[in-house]
Design an enzyme around this catalytic site. Structure first.
Site, mmCIF file in Angstrom:
data_model
loop_
_atom_site.group_PDB
_atom_site.id
_atom_site.type_symbol
_atom_site.label_atom_id
_atom_site.label_comp_id
_atom_site.label_asym_id
_atom_site.label_seq_id
_atom_site.Cartn_x
_atom_site.Cartn_y
_atom_site.Cartn_z
ATOM 1 N N TYR A 143 14.606 -7.353 -10.584
ATOM 2 C CA TYR A 143 14.191 -6.885 -9.261
ATOM 3 C C TYR A 143 13.646 -8.048 -8.428
ATOM 4 C CZ TYR A 143 11.147 -4.254 -5.988
ATOM 5 O OH TYR A 143 10.509 -3.749 -4.885
ATOM 6 N N ILE A 173 2.713 0.569 -3.618
ATOM 7 C CA ILE A 173 2.374 1.496 -2.534
ATOM 8 C C ILE A 173 1.935 2.839 -3.124
ATOM 9 C CG2 ILE A 173 3.195 2.627 -0.424
ATOM 10 C CD1 ILE A 173 3.301 -0.383 -0.150
HETATM 11 C C1 AKB Z 1 7.459 -2.050 -8.299
HETATM 12 O O1 AKB Z 1 6.466 -1.837 -9.002
HETATM 13 O O2 AKB Z 1 8.564 -2.381 -8.756
HETATM 14 C C2 AKB Z 1 7.305 -1.949 -6.794
HETATM 15 C C3 AKB Z 1 6.992 -3.266 -6.165
HETATM 16 C C4 AKB Z 1 5.689 -3.914 -6.399
HETATM 17 O O3 AKB Z 1 7.800 -3.791 -5.444
HETATM 18 N N1 AKB Z 1 6.284 -0.997 -6.468
#
Ligand code: AKB
Length: 324
Positions: A143, A173
């Site tokens: 990610y 969030i």
């Molecule tokens: C996640 O935990 O993957 C998201 C972020 C911090 O982008 N909430």
């Protein structure tokens, strides 16, 4: 005439509340919500909705033309924990959707783009405290790698082709209307739900894991603010550091206990601990403060009051209300 807005990924945690806010600001019919699946009743009933697969460029283009869209908010993404389980799928969704939207803007079909980045762009070699805007990045999650690559594409398309793309590095969030899905910071939402429904919560992170967080109202306000700021004020075209609060599971549990004294928490860290350990604890967002006067409103105390108040109403109301 009010310009039309397209939200891609409107049924998700941020998409739902951002769509409803933008509809209130710019008129229900001017904000076209899209997602691969239908969203909450509040989202579906408040304005136009279309099913859209964000990885299909021609499908996005058709909707832009059909609704005479000017601005696009691209929120579709696979978050950190899920992306570790399906790296290729996460990369394809997170990257292709962004490149489609950037290319459609380059082709003159979109005038302004919002695309969220994340604190996940930082890695274990980044400074942990007050992590600066410009520093060592080296993310270690799929990610995070996709978000960092996305930031580089945004800056590239702005400098090479003049694309007006604006971005924020969201922290975790916290919201009560729509649940997050597949993130590492999700514990900070689950804990409130479990405090009300079970009186106890088993946390997948260790008690002293500090992470940057933000209440949804602040996240939506920041998004509206950066998108309505004059073009010349946006000096960073990769993505802005954005900060509000930070806490550990132990600290949020203590805050909940002030309102629900019998609440208990246990810890059973899983693979998400390693992800959390690779991220910053606190963020320096001085560029956002300087360039477009960012300021958050919610701290851990007033956020906890809002979360518990609204979740109590939700759980103790009719099934129809629970779906809102
Ligand atoms: C996640 O935990 O993957 C998201 C972020 C911090 O982008 N909430």
């Amino acid at each position: 005439m009010q310009k039309k807005i397209l939200i891609i990924g409107a049924s998700g945690q941020i998409g739902t509340e951002l769509t409803i806010k933008l509809r209130a600001l710019y008129g229900n019919d001017n904000v076209i919500a899209t997602d691969i699946r239908e969203g909450s009743k509040a989202l579906m009933l408040s304005g136009p909705f279309e099913i859209l697969n964000a990885t299909k460029k021609e499908a996005i283009k058709a909707l832009l033309l059909k609704h005479q869209i000017k601005d696009v908010y691209l929120l579709a993404a696979m978050l950190s924990a899920t992306a570790e389980k399906m790296p290729q799928k996460a990369w394809d969704l997170n990257m292709n959707s962004l490149l489609h939207v950037l290319n459609l803007a380059k082709e003159g079909l979109i005038s302004k783009i919002f695309w969220p980045s994340s604190i996940a762009v930082f890695g274990p070699n980044s400074p942990k405290k007050d992590t600066p805007q410009y520093t060592i990045m080296e993310p270690t999650t799929v990610y995070g790698i996709s978000k960092l690559a996305g930031e580089r594409w945004c800056e590239y398309y702005h400098h090479k082709f003049g694309v007006d793309v604006r971005s924020l590095r969201y922290p975790g969030i916290i919201s009560w209307k729509t649940n997050p899905g597949g993130g590492t910071t999700d514990y900070a939402v689950e804990i409130y739900h479990k405090a009300i429904t079970n009186g106890t919560y088993t946390c997948f992170l260790k008690e002293n894991t500090r992470l940057p967080m933000m209440f949804m109202e602040d996240a939506v306000a920041a998004t509206v603010q950066i998108m309505s700021t004059t073009k010349s004020s946006i000096r960073i075209r990769s993505s802005y550091n954005l900060s509000a609060i930070d806490f550990t599971p132990q600290e949020i549990a203590l805050e909940i206990k002030k309102h629900l004294p019998n609440f208990t928490i246990k810890y059973a860290p899983d693979f998400r601990q390693e992800i959390a350990d690779s991220w910053p604890q606190t963020i320096d967002d001085s560029h956002a403060k300087k360039d477009w006067h960012w300021k958050h409103n919610f701290d851990l105390q007033n956020m906890t009051i809002e979360m518990l108040k609204n979740l109590k109403l939700k759980y103790h109301s009719t099934p129809e209300m629970q779906n809102l």
